[in-house]
Design a protein around this motif. Structure first.
Motif, PDB file in Angstrom:
ATOM      1  N   UNK A  53      -9.233  41.511 -39.789  1.00 25.56           N
ATOM      2  CA  UNK A  53      -8.066  42.232 -40.272  1.00 25.56           C
ATOM      3  C   UNK A  53      -7.841  43.502 -39.457  1.00 25.56           C
ATOM      4  N   UNK A  54      -8.922  44.169 -39.080  1.00 23.13           N
ATOM      5  CA  UNK A  54      -8.778  45.359 -38.238  1.00 23.13           C
ATOM      6  C   UNK A  54      -8.137  44.989 -36.904  1.00 23.13           C
ATOM      7  N   UNK A  55      -8.565  43.885 -36.320  1.00 26.83           N
ATOM      8  CA  UNK A  55      -8.011  43.464 -35.032  1.00 26.83           C
ATOM      9  C   UNK A  55      -6.531  43.108 -35.137  1.00 26.83           C
ATOM     10  N   UNK A  56      -6.077  42.733 -36.338  1.00 26.53           N
ATOM     11  CA  UNK A  56      -4.678  42.340 -36.526  1.00 26.53           C
ATOM     12  C   UNK A  56      -3.740  43.531 -36.660  1.00 26.53           C
ATOM     13  N   UNK A  57      -4.284  44.742 -36.765  1.00 26.49           N
ATOM     14  CA  UNK A  57      -3.455  45.935 -36.917  1.00 26.49           C
ATOM     15  C   UNK A  57      -2.692  46.246 -35.620  1.00 26.49           C
ATOM     16  N   UNK A 124      12.654  56.978 -40.531  1.00 25.85           N
ATOM     17  CA  UNK A 124      12.628  57.980 -39.469  1.00 25.85           C
ATOM     18  C   UNK A 124      11.304  58.004 -38.708  1.00 25.85           C
ATOM     19  N   UNK A 125      10.318  57.231 -39.162  1.00 25.73           N
ATOM     20  CA  UNK A 125       9.036  57.181 -38.486  1.00 25.73           C
ATOM     21  C   UNK A 125       8.060  58.263 -38.885  1.00 25.73           C
ATOM     22  N   UNK A 126       8.371  59.013 -39.943  1.00 27.64           N
ATOM     23  CA  UNK A 126       7.448  60.056 -40.400  1.00 27.64           C
ATOM     24  C   UNK A 126       6.199  59.452 -41.013  1.00 27.64           C
ATOM     25  N   UNK A 127       6.356  58.312 -41.660  1.00 22.48           N
ATOM     26  CA  UNK A 127       5.238  57.599 -42.270  1.00 22.48           C
ATOM     27  C   UNK A 127       5.257  56.142 -41.808  1.00 22.48           C
ATOM     28  N   UNK A 128       4.087  55.514 -41.939  1.00 24.69           N
ATOM     29  CA  UNK A 128       3.978  54.089 -41.625  1.00 24.69           C
ATOM     30  C   UNK A 128       4.224  53.236 -42.863  1.00 24.69           C
ATOM     31  N   UNK A 138      16.032  43.710 -53.532  1.00 27.70           N
ATOM     32  CA  UNK A 138      16.713  43.191 -52.347  1.00 27.70           C
ATOM     33  C   UNK A 138      17.361  44.301 -51.529  1.00 27.70           C
ATOM     34  N   UNK A 139      17.887  45.305 -52.200  1.00 26.67           N
ATOM     35  CA  UNK A 139      18.526  46.404 -51.481  1.00 26.67           C
ATOM     36  C   UNK A 139      17.529  47.124 -50.593  1.00 26.67           C
ATOM     37  N   UNK A 140      16.346  47.431 -51.132  1.00 28.48           N
ATOM     38  CA  UNK A 140      15.340  48.134 -50.338  1.00 28.48           C
ATOM     39  C   UNK A 140      14.767  47.241 -49.244  1.00 28.48           C
ATOM     40  N   UNK A 141      14.724  45.932 -49.495  1.00 29.25           N
ATOM     41  CA  UNK A 141      14.203  45.014 -48.483  1.00 29.25           C
ATOM     42  C   UNK A 141      15.060  44.989 -47.225  1.00 29.25           C
ATOM     43  N   UNK A 142      16.275  45.497 -47.306  1.00 28.50           N
ATOM     44  CA  UNK A 142      17.123  45.545 -46.123  1.00 28.50           C
ATOM     45  C   UNK A 142      16.627  46.571 -45.107  1.00 28.50           C
ATOM     46  N   UNK A 143      15.875  47.563 -45.586  1.00 23.05           N
ATOM     47  CA  UNK A 143      15.473  48.649 -44.685  1.00 23.05           C
ATOM     48  C   UNK A 143      13.966  48.822 -44.546  1.00 23.05           C
ATOM     49  N   UNK A 144      13.186  48.277 -45.464  1.00 22.64           N
ATOM     50  CA  UNK A 144      11.721  48.293 -45.354  1.00 22.64           C
ATOM     51  C   UNK A 144      11.182  46.939 -45.799  1.00 22.64           C
ATOM     52  N   UNK A 145       9.967  46.643 -45.393  1.00 19.62           N
ATOM     53  CA  UNK A 145       9.289  45.435 -45.869  1.00 19.62           C
ATOM     54  C   UNK A 145       8.335  45.797 -46.995  1.00 19.62           C
ATOM     55  N   UNK A 146       8.087  44.841 -47.883  1.00 21.84           N
ATOM     56  CA  UNK A 146       7.213  45.074 -49.030  1.00 21.84           C
ATOM     57  C   UNK A 146       6.067  44.079 -49.071  1.00 21.84           C
ATOM     58  N   UNK A 147       4.922  44.550 -49.519  1.00 23.55           N
ATOM     59  CA  UNK A 147       3.812  43.692 -49.922  1.00 23.55           C
ATOM     60  C   UNK A 147       3.597  43.969 -51.401  1.00 23.55           C
ATOM     61  N   UNK A 148       3.885  42.997 -52.250  1.00 24.62           N
ATOM     62  CA  UNK A 148       3.821  43.210 -53.699  1.00 24.62           C
ATOM     63  C   UNK A 148       2.387  43.147 -54.199  1.00 24.62           C
ATOM     64  N   UNK A 149       2.035  44.101 -55.059  1.00 24.18           N
ATOM     65  CA  UNK A 149       0.673  44.189 -55.561  1.00 24.18           C
ATOM     66  C   UNK A 149       0.583  44.256 -57.084  1.00 24.18           C
ATOM     67  N   UNK A 150       1.714  44.406 -57.752  1.00 24.80           N
ATOM     68  CA  UNK A 150       1.711  44.403 -59.217  1.00 24.80           C
ATOM     69  C   UNK A 150       3.106  44.059 -59.702  1.00 24.80           C
ATOM     70  N   UNK A 151       3.203  43.725 -60.978  1.00 23.94           N
ATOM     71  CA  UNK A 151       4.504  43.467 -61.591  1.00 23.94           C
ATOM     72  C   UNK A 151       4.495  44.127 -62.959  1.00 23.94           C
ATOM     73  N   UNK A 273       5.770  45.153 -38.158  1.00 22.36           N
ATOM     74  CA  UNK A 273       5.497  43.864 -38.819  1.00 22.36           C
ATOM     75  C   UNK A 273       4.019  43.489 -38.808  1.00 22.36           C
ATOM     76  N   UNK A 274       3.279  43.901 -37.762  1.00 18.32           N
ATOM     77  CA  UNK A 274       1.843  43.608 -37.736  1.00 18.32           C
ATOM     78  C   UNK A 274       1.122  44.323 -38.870  1.00 18.32           C
ATOM     79  N   UNK A 275       1.554  45.545 -39.157  1.00 16.49           N
ATOM     80  CA  UNK A 275       0.935  46.285 -40.258  1.00 16.49           C
ATOM     81  C   UNK A 275       1.251  45.608 -41.589  1.00 16.49           C
ATOM     82  N   UNK A 276       2.492  45.157 -41.760  1.00 16.97           N
ATOM     83  CA  UNK A 276       2.855  44.455 -42.994  1.00 16.97           C
ATOM     84  C   UNK A 276       1.974  43.235 -43.190  1.00 16.97           C
ATOM     85  N   UNK A 277       1.803  42.447 -42.131  1.00 18.84           N
ATOM     86  CA  UNK A 277       0.991  41.227 -42.234  1.00 18.84           C
ATOM     87  C   UNK A 277      -0.462  41.548 -42.537  1.00 18.84           C
TER      88      UNK A 277
END
Length: 316
Positions: A53-57, A124-128, A138-151, A273-277
């Motif tokens: 997983x570290x190598x995939x970053x 703006x690139x201030x945070x990763x 869906x609205x937020x998915x247009x500008x950032x990617x999500x990894x869901x961890x709870x509901x 996208x590599x960080x998301x994955x």
């Protein structure tokens, strides 16, 4: 989640102490965080880096050894300060970040950021990334990617022992029920009145309060049979109020994550996208080995756990 705004309402600034957590799981304000060079203890679980997983970053993350994370504090039990007036962070989301950092072999450095500025700061690139109980839609998915961890959605808080034997929303029909005014929970109860009439059980006597702490006082005094609030907040309140002796949460089998539940996700900048994955795989690993369940349980919110770390899992 709770208010008419996309995510949250004003919750009291609940505080916890870090207890037996290792330093990296106790909190940081974004500077001086120790590197995850060895196993890290989070919620009593020792977590070690996965070399694959570290190598995939992304190369930039591997080179810096850190992931810059935005969060809006406080929002119990997700984001809190360890001590009143302090800067050290704790909470479910912070613990999750430390666990992810340990699994990925990097630091997750948390910085406080006003909620409405989080997504623009990611763009703006201030945070990763951002871990701040953010509703994946869906609205937020247009500008950032999500990894869901709870509901999570709305939950029912009752007096310890559940004297009225409340098990579902239907059991609130014909009874006085407390709720914070102008919230999604008030809308939920108002909408449920039609069902109460169909069941011929009488309407819910909805009693509104400026703050949920006032609603809790009404429940303590027996003026109402339940308080309806976000399920994570209900779980945390039940766990911490009078050391767990005052309240308990109703777990409706048909809505374990809460009523009108929606996914909460880790937001990641679209250009990473590599960080998301890598984060998705790390969250799934923490789900599979039971580590994430331990973190949820620490904060009294085991019922909001997910079995799959979905990417961009919004359904609306």
């Amino acid at each position: 989640m709770n208010s008419s705004a996309p995510r949250r309402s004003a919750l009291p600034a609940a505080l916890v102490l870090c207890g037996s957590l290792a330093l990296t799981a106790c909190g940081s304000s974004g500077t001086g965080a120790p590197a995850a060079t060895g196993p890290v203890t989070v919620a009593g679980v020792s977590i070690s880096a996965d070399p694959a997983l570290h190598d995939a970053l992304p190369d930039a993350v591997k080179k810096s050894g850190r992931v810059r994370v935005a969060t809006d504090v406080p929002y119990a039990p997700f984001e809190m300060y360890a001590t009143e007036g302090g800067k050290e962070m704790t909470g479910l989301d912070h613990d999750l970040g430390q666990a992810l950092g340990a699994k990925l072999g990097v630091r997750f450095e948390f910085t406080a950021q006003k909620f409405d500025g989080i997504v623009p700061a990611l763009q703006a690139g201030k945070y990763d990334a951002a871990i701040s109980a953010i509703t994946d839609n869906k609205e937020r998915e247009q500008v950032v990617d999500f990894v869901d961890y709870s509901v999570s959605g709305s939950g029912i808080l009752v007096a310890k022992g559940n004297p009225q034997k409340i098990t579902t929303l239907d059991d609130l029909c014909g009874h006085p029920v407390a709720v914070q005014s102008a919230t999604n929970q008030q809308k939920l109860l108002d909408k449920h009145q039609d069902t109460c009439r169909e069941l011929d059980r009488g309407a819910v006597d909805v009693q509104t309060f400026p703050k949920d702490s006032d609603a809790q006082l009404a429940l303590r005094s027996g003026k109402v049979v339940a308080d309806v609030l976000t399920k994570p907040a209900a779980g945390w309140t039940a766990k911490t109020a009078d050391d767990g002796a005052a309240f308990e949460v109703v777990d409706d089998p048909a809505a374990l994550g809460g009523y009108n539940a929606s996914p909460n996700g880790i937001a990641v900048a679209k250009n990473l996208p590599q960080l998301t994955d890598a984060v998705q795989k790390a969250v799934q690993a923490l789900i599979d080995d039971g580590s994430l369940a331990k973190i949820y349980d620490k904060y009294g919110v085991a019922s909001i756990a997910v079995k799959q770390a979905a990417k961009n899992g919004a359904v609306d």
